[in-house]
Design an enzyme around this catalytic site. Sequence first.
Site, PDB file in Angstrom:
ATOM      1  N   SER A   1     -78.589  10.617 110.465  1.00  0.00           N
ATOM      2  CA  SER A   1     -78.511  11.908 109.779  1.00  0.00           C
ATOM      3  C   SER A   1     -79.742  12.734 110.130  1.00  0.00           C
ATOM      4  CB  SER A   1     -78.461  11.687 108.259  1.00  0.00           C
ATOM      5  OG  SER A   1     -78.641  12.901 107.561  1.00  0.00           O
TER       6      SER A   1
ATOM      7  N   TYR B   1     -82.054   8.147 100.527  1.00  0.00           N
ATOM      8  CA  TYR B   1     -81.188   8.333 101.690  1.00  0.00           C
ATOM      9  C   TYR B   1     -82.025   8.428 102.970  1.00  0.00           C
ATOM     10  CZ  TYR B   1     -77.402  10.346 104.523  1.00  0.00           C
ATOM     11  OH  TYR B   1     -76.455  10.583 105.498  1.00  0.00           O
TER      12      TYR B   1
END
Length: 218
Positions: free
Chosen positions: A150, A163
Site C-alpha cells: 500500500s 496498518y
Amino acid sequence: MVFHTKNGLSDGFGRGVLITGCDSGFGHHLAKKLDRMGFTVFAGCLCPEGPGAQRLVEEGSDCMKVFQLDVTKDEDISSAKDFVQANLPAKGLYAVVNNAGISDWGETEWSTAKDFQKMADINLFGAIRVTIPFLPLVRASKGRMVYVSSIFSFFNCLNMGAYTVSKRGLEAFADCLRVEMASFGVKVSIIQPGNFGIATNILPKKTPQDIWDGFDDL
C-alpha cells in the site's frame, strides 16, 4: 504489468497462479483476468460459499479453482498446498500473489497491542505463512512472488499506524526475499496501490463509537 508476456494470451496456458484474498477487490478481479488469459487460477477465499467466491465459480472457466483459505490458519495453508499440488498444470506454479489483507484505523493511544497484532497477523504474517510452503514450487518454475502492499507503507497517514506497520513489515520481508531468490531466477514484486478502500471493500470496520465504547472509565 506483472503478468504481461511477449507471446500474448497463450502464455498463460499450462501455468498456475495462486492468489489469496479473492473474495473481493484486487484478488477477485485479478483471478478473473488471469483466468481469461488461460492461467490455472487457484483462488483462495476466506468465505468460499460467499457471493464473491461464487461469482468466480459461476463466471470462471474450468481452470478457476476456488477453495477455502484463511491466511491466519496453518491447517488451511497446508490443505491449500495439497490442493495446488494435486491440480498443478504442466508448467507448474508460475506465481503466488499475496493479496489477502485487512485495514482499520485508530490513533495509537486509542489502540491496544492486540490491534497491532491482528493487523500484522493477516497483512504480514499471513503472507509469510503462505510464502514459505509455496516457495519451492515457484522456485522450480523460476516464477515470481507478488506482494500487495500500500502507499501507506511509506506515507504516514493519521490514525493508520497499525496498518502502516504491517505493510512496511511486508515490504521488508519481500525485499529480503528478493535478494535471496535472485540467484534462483525468481522475481519478487511489491505492488503499492493507492487509496482504493471503497473499490476493494477493505474499508475499516471500527467506528468512532466502537473505539469510545472500548475505553476504560476514567
